[in-house]
Design a protein around this motif. Sequence first.
Motif, PDB file in Angstrom:
ATOM      1  N   ALA A  73       0.673  -1.063   0.323  1.00  0.00           N
ATOM      2  CA  ALA A  73      -0.237  -0.151   0.127  1.00  0.00           C
ATOM      3  C   ALA A  73       0.974   1.293   0.044  1.00  0.00           C
ATOM      4  N   LEU A  74       1.650   1.175   1.012  1.00  0.00           N
ATOM      5  CA  LEU A  74       2.729   2.417   0.887  1.00  0.00           C
ATOM      6  C   LEU A  74       3.460   2.391   0.115  1.00  0.00           C
ATOM      7  N   LEU A  95      -3.887   0.243  10.629  1.00  0.00           N
ATOM      8  CA  LEU A  95      -5.130  -0.402  10.015  1.00  0.00           C
ATOM      9  C   LEU A  95      -4.487  -2.284   9.269  1.00  0.00           C
ATOM     10  N   ALA A  96      -3.758  -2.249   8.390  1.00  0.00           N
ATOM     11  CA  ALA A  96      -3.438  -3.580   8.300  1.00  0.00           C
ATOM     12  C   ALA A  96      -3.255  -4.252   9.598  1.00  0.00           C
ATOM     13  N   GLY A  97      -2.918  -3.926  10.325  1.00  0.00           N
ATOM     14  CA  GLY A  97      -2.992  -5.184  11.866  1.00  0.00           C
ATOM     15  C   GLY A  97      -4.003  -5.655  12.232  1.00  0.00           C
ATOM     16  N   LEU A  98      -5.356  -4.405  12.800  1.00  0.00           N
ATOM     17  CA  LEU A  98      -6.525  -4.518  12.530  1.00  0.00           C
ATOM     18  C   LEU A  98      -6.825  -5.508  11.780  1.00  0.00           C
ATOM     19  N   ALA A  99      -7.056  -4.840  10.752  1.00  0.00           N
ATOM     20  CA  ALA A  99      -7.447  -6.372   9.535  1.00  0.00           C
ATOM     21  C   ALA A  99      -7.504  -7.896   9.961  1.00  0.00           C
ATOM     22  N   GLN A 103      -4.972   4.612   0.670  1.00  0.00           N
ATOM     23  CA  GLN A 103      -3.545   3.851   1.210  1.00  0.00           C
ATOM     24  C   GLN A 103      -4.047   2.963   2.690  1.00  0.00           C
ATOM     25  N   ALA A 104      -4.060   3.516   2.972  1.00  0.00           N
ATOM     26  CA  ALA A 104      -4.740   2.254   4.968  1.00  0.00           C
ATOM     27  C   ALA A 104      -6.475   1.428   4.023  1.00  0.00           C
ATOM     28  N   ALA A 105      -7.228   1.882   3.211  1.00  0.00           N
ATOM     29  CA  ALA A 105      -7.958   0.718   3.322  1.00  0.00           C
ATOM     30  C   ALA A 105      -7.240  -0.252   2.760  1.00  0.00           C
ATOM     31  N   LEU A 106      -6.252   0.296   1.424  1.00  0.00           N
ATOM     32  CA  LEU A 106      -6.349  -0.846   0.512  1.00  0.00           C
ATOM     33  C   LEU A 106      -4.918  -1.463   0.960  1.00  0.00           C
ATOM     34  N   ALA A 107      -4.258  -1.733   1.950  1.00  0.00           N
ATOM     35  CA  ALA A 107      -3.577  -1.979   3.351  1.00  0.00           C
ATOM     36  C   ALA A 107      -4.416  -3.691   3.600  1.00  0.00           C
TER      37      ALA A 107
END
Length: 712
Positions: A24-25, A355-359, A400-404
């Motif tokens: 994502a980054l 956000l990736a960690g929460l997902a 970006q965070a949503a994509l991750a």
Amino acid sequence: MTLPRRVRLVLLGAVAPLLAGFLALAASPALQGPSIDSLYWLRERLHGPRPAPDPSPVVVVGIDEETYRRPPFAGTPQALWGPRLGTVLGAILDGGAAAIGLDLVHPTSVETLIPGFERDYLLTLRRGGKEGRLVLAKVQHQSDPLMPYRGYMIAAGVNNVRSVNLVEDPDGVLRRVPLTLTVSGSDGQPKAEPGMAVEVASRALKAPLERAADGAVSLGGYRPPGGEGNRLLVNHATAPGAIPTYSLADLFACAEAGKADYFAKHFKGKAVMVGTVLDVEDRKLSSNRWVTKPEGLNLPDRCALPVMSDLYVAGRTRDSIPGVYIHAAAISNLMARDALSEVGKPAVAALVLLLAGLAALVTLAARPPLAAACLILLLAGWSGVAVEVFQAGLVLPYLQAALAAVLVFPLALGFRFAVLDRDQRRIRNAFKLYLPGSLIDDMIASGQSPSLGGEERDLSILFCDIAGFTKMSEGMEPEALVTVLNRYFTVMTDIIEAHGGFVDKYIGDAVLAVFGAPYAIDNHARAAVAAALAMRQAMADDPTLLATSSGRGSNRIGIATGPALIGNIGSPRRFNYTVMGDTVNLASRLEGANKYYNTALMVSGETVRHHGDPEAFRSLDIVQVVGRSEPVEVFEPLSDARRADPEDCAQRAAYAAALGHWRAGRFEAASSGFRALVAGDGAALAMLHKAEKRAGHPAEPDWAGVTALTDK
């Protein structure tokens, strides 16, 4: 050595977010622009259009379609408009405008051909430049800039010319306005020069632009969040008519009429941008492209001329806006101190990884369907946070965070499938052909193997058998017969499972299905009836089902509802999840009873009561089946087509009337009624035979209209 499941889970919880975050980054530069545009759209959905400051510190004088259509501008080349433009500029200066920026570049002038023609215009430029309230425009090209006519620059002052360049993002959208641009100084050395928006705002605020040692600029104590390259991220007001816009034609007529009060009321203390506001010329894609409004709304009060009719198309929106509005919005942001600010790269990385960690957490903590639902909730929550922060003027890395988070989902699921769920798949594969999937899920969730035991539950049992199976299979090779049966069983099983049931077992050419277990469903009787109708419809839709060279078979279905014992039945070494009891036997008997009434579907009265819609059935008779002492009323389910057919409705009503005579012991009347229906109703023919046998004989005192069936 195989790592424990918990350790593998922790490793996945760390690796998947890191990998998704890295991807994502890497895409962040390309996503930042659309992310900002998306936040505009979401803010509009949640908070409505963003209003401009009240009162607006900036206004626009538009050279619009109306100006081109009205005299004295209509039919006159724009090169000859200088004196009229000067008249309007003079009236605006007289009205007390704080600063005027001309978003127009006129590199030539008719003054060279008609000396003295633009004298008054030049005097107005001189006055505005001398007072420090007028800024002319130039356009900075690759090498030499496109400058205004030299006479205009001399009149206004060479220090009153600023660049109107707008720098597009890589996707071609204008989201940022340069605060300063690098130009060549008088000594040939590069120097930083304020852009048009900053210059106009500076003069309106009477505050010089100051530049810090780190290259950042400030204006009247406000340090605009210029970001990389000192480019201001514009925070557009999206309410209709947010920036007051005046037609040049109306202002010229107003100035000619000497209405100085109008100019003082509308322009005193304002920053004024003069530019083209047309349908096709100088229109730009900007960050508010997904929330633009119809033009011509909320216009300020007119001075001398009414708005021309048919000037605007009602309700028409476009994804582009005139470039002068981008400058005006930037000026408003600078004066009102409400420009957008973007979080730094470290914060972007932290939010993306968070956000990736929460997902990853929700993906690993729940089954895939529930994890997907939790992921949607997580993204909705993130959207809400990003919008509220955006409303306050700060841009988070929304896309970006949503994509991750979205990338984590397949990564984590893929790892679970390949590594973590291997043991679960082994158990599922071992039992999937013998136990219903929901029971296997319970077994896996509990970590225990299935054990003996059962419970009595209220269920609906569907029993389906093939009529004409013997004739159909005559002369067929076993392999061919198995192929035909397997295809038929596949279609029927798919329908049963689609309606919430499960196939208990196949008994020869018969199917035993259960509705309401292992898990309860809202209305198991309704689900069973719907499945039965769909099974019959599948036979009608596909004439190749059960078709052989010896003939085609058909299916008959019986459904009974009531208490039944269901569970793991058998021995500790071999058992089945199965159902048994009187309700199961009744369903089997009702399937067989179809042949007496020439029907294909038959259900018990208890099924009708549980179903809840008596109009979806017609009563056939009251029967006493083999092995059961209590009689049961039997019904035929009706398809939607039959229920909607007026002719069929009339026949059912006639059948019900004849059945009433039968149950009342009026056999001659029953015979007459059934006889009139036999041409199109096999059940009426069966009832006619019974009624005719009793015709001429009185009914027994205990007559209840019950038919005893002697065969299974």
